[in-house]
Design an enzyme around this catalytic site. Structure first.
Site, PDB file in Angstrom:
ATOM      1  N   LYS A 179       9.481  33.177  14.992  1.00 57.65           N
ATOM      2  CA  LYS A 179       8.159  33.161  14.350  1.00 57.65           C
ATOM      3  C   LYS A 179       7.474  34.513  14.517  1.00 57.65           C
ATOM      4  CE  LYS A 179       7.933  28.956  12.772  1.00 57.65           C
ATOM      5  NZ  LYS A 179       8.069  28.681  11.354  1.00 57.65           N
ATOM      6  N   LYS A 193      20.117  28.825   7.173  1.00 57.02           N
ATOM      7  CA  LYS A 193      19.571  27.485   7.300  1.00 57.02           C
ATOM      8  C   LYS A 193      18.731  27.065   6.103  1.00 57.02           C
ATOM      9  CE  LYS A 193      16.059  25.239   9.869  1.00 57.02           C
ATOM     10  NZ  LYS A 193      14.943  25.380  10.783  1.00 57.02           N
ATOM     11  N   LYS A 230      12.014  24.773   4.769  1.00 62.20           N
ATOM     12  CA  LYS A 230      10.866  24.701   3.862  1.00 62.20           C
ATOM     13  C   LYS A 230      10.266  26.061   3.596  1.00 62.20           C
ATOM     14  CE  LYS A 230       9.661  20.201   5.569  1.00 62.20           C
ATOM     15  NZ  LYS A 230       9.170  19.533   6.744  1.00 62.20           N
TER      16      LYS A 230
END
Ligand code: AMP
Length: 330
Positions: A111, A194, A197
């Site tokens: 992140k 991966k 979203k």
């Protein structure tokens, strides 16, 4: 009966990664476990949704959960923020979660790399909130994808630390699971690792995607120019296409394209066409139900209220026990 908890963030529609990582076969086993499914709207706050967005995405995820086959009369399906007990346990667990171990978390490091302008404390303490979700119901099994393995390890650490600190057996150890198989990582269509979203347009196949949309996305999936010698090692993007086939296609289909690949006769256009049709076949029964359920406010409200009531039962028991153990007055 063992307790199982599975959650999905309400930051967008459910995709094949969510389905195979966090639900999958598990949906067929609702009668064999005491199942809790929740919509993680507290978790979604790290991305600062507007109130309207938050509200509508919770309802959408709920509709998609139901369309997948969760039976609200058998399992408990609830909205995370309907249980403030979650927030309380999160606070209490945070007191014994160390900044060093949270900072070492792979997902946190990722992140930092991806959204350097919004590294909030919620991201750092994501694993404690997740542990609270799991420990609140004393779950022992947690259906998750490979990306959550480390978080489950942290949940065990927090559970054991609490038990040790207060010399109790309050929390059992929760384990990541995916029905006898190892944990899976469903790859995206963009050649990256991966399906997710927030990985950008074209990466994910959503359960709410129309057949036309699925065809378009899959036909645009990254592949390469094809092998030049027999039995060549597959490049990452091609491995991903085969990995997706493993989830939705028959073994004959997979073998056909494997053989073609090994003979250097593969045509990725044909393979993608087949993959798209197999995904459509797989998602159709879910896709066809989503819109009708999402439009049924009465049903959604009924399910959320019922879920809240059932989930509160076990959550309030745990919180009472935790408060007593820690020495609180009430
Ligand atoms: P999220 O969408 O990040 O809230 O993840 C919800 C659940 O879906 C977690 O259990 C994840 O491990 C699982 N999940 C998300 N993406 C994937 C993926 N690409 N492959 C396998 N599991 C996934």
């Amino acid at each position: 009966m063992e307790t199982v908890v599975s959650g999905i963030r309400s930051t967008g529609n459910l995709h094949l990664g969510n389905y195979f990582g966090a639900m999958g076969n598990f949906l067929k086993m609702q009668h064999e476990y005491n199942c809790f499914f929740f919509i993680a709207d507290y978790h979604s706050l790290t991305t600062h949704p507007t109130p309207e967005n938050l509200k509508s995405s919770v309802r959408q995820v709920l509709a998609e959960y139901l369309a997948c086959g969760i039976d609200p009369d058998v399992s408990t399906i609830y909205v995370q923020s309907d249980l403030p007990e979650t927030a309380e346990l999160y606070l209490l667990l945070n007191m014994n979660a160390y900044v060093g171990e949270l900072e070492r978390c792979t997902s946190f490091k990722e992140k930092i790399r991806k959204q350097p302008d919004n590294i909030n404390a919620g991201l750092l303490t994501y694993p404690t909130l997740m542990a609270a979700d799991i420990l609140l119901h004393k779950a022992v099994k947690v259906p998750v994808g490979k990306d959550q393995e480390q978080h489950l390890e942290m949940s065990r650490t927090f559970a054991n630390r609490f038990n040790r600190l207060y010399n109790t057996q309050t929390f059992p150890e929760p384990y990541a699971f995916n029905f006898g198989q190892s944990l899976i990582k469903v790859p995206g269509l963009d050649g990256s690792g991966k399906m997710g979203k927030s990985e950008g347009e074209g990466n994910a196949v959503f359960l709410a995607d129309s057949p036309a949309n699925i065809r378009k996305k899959v036909m645009r999936a990254v592949s390469d120019s094809g092998p030049t010698s027999p039995n060549e090692e597959k490049p990452e993007a091609v491995k991903n296409l085969f990995a997706l086939m493993e989830l939705v296609s028959t073994s004959d289909t997979i073998k056909y394209f494997e053989d073609k690949y090994n003979e250097c006769a593969i045509r990725y256009g044909d393979m993608k066409k087949q993959l798209a049709e197999d995904i459509i076949l797989f998602t159709a029964p879910i896709y066809e139900k989503i819109n009708a359920i999402a439009a049924d406010d009465l049903l959604l409200n009924k399910v959320m209220n019922l879920g809240e009531e059932k989930a509160r039962d076990s959550a309030s028991k745990t919180i009472k026990e935790v408060r007593k153990t820690m020495g609180f007055r009430k």
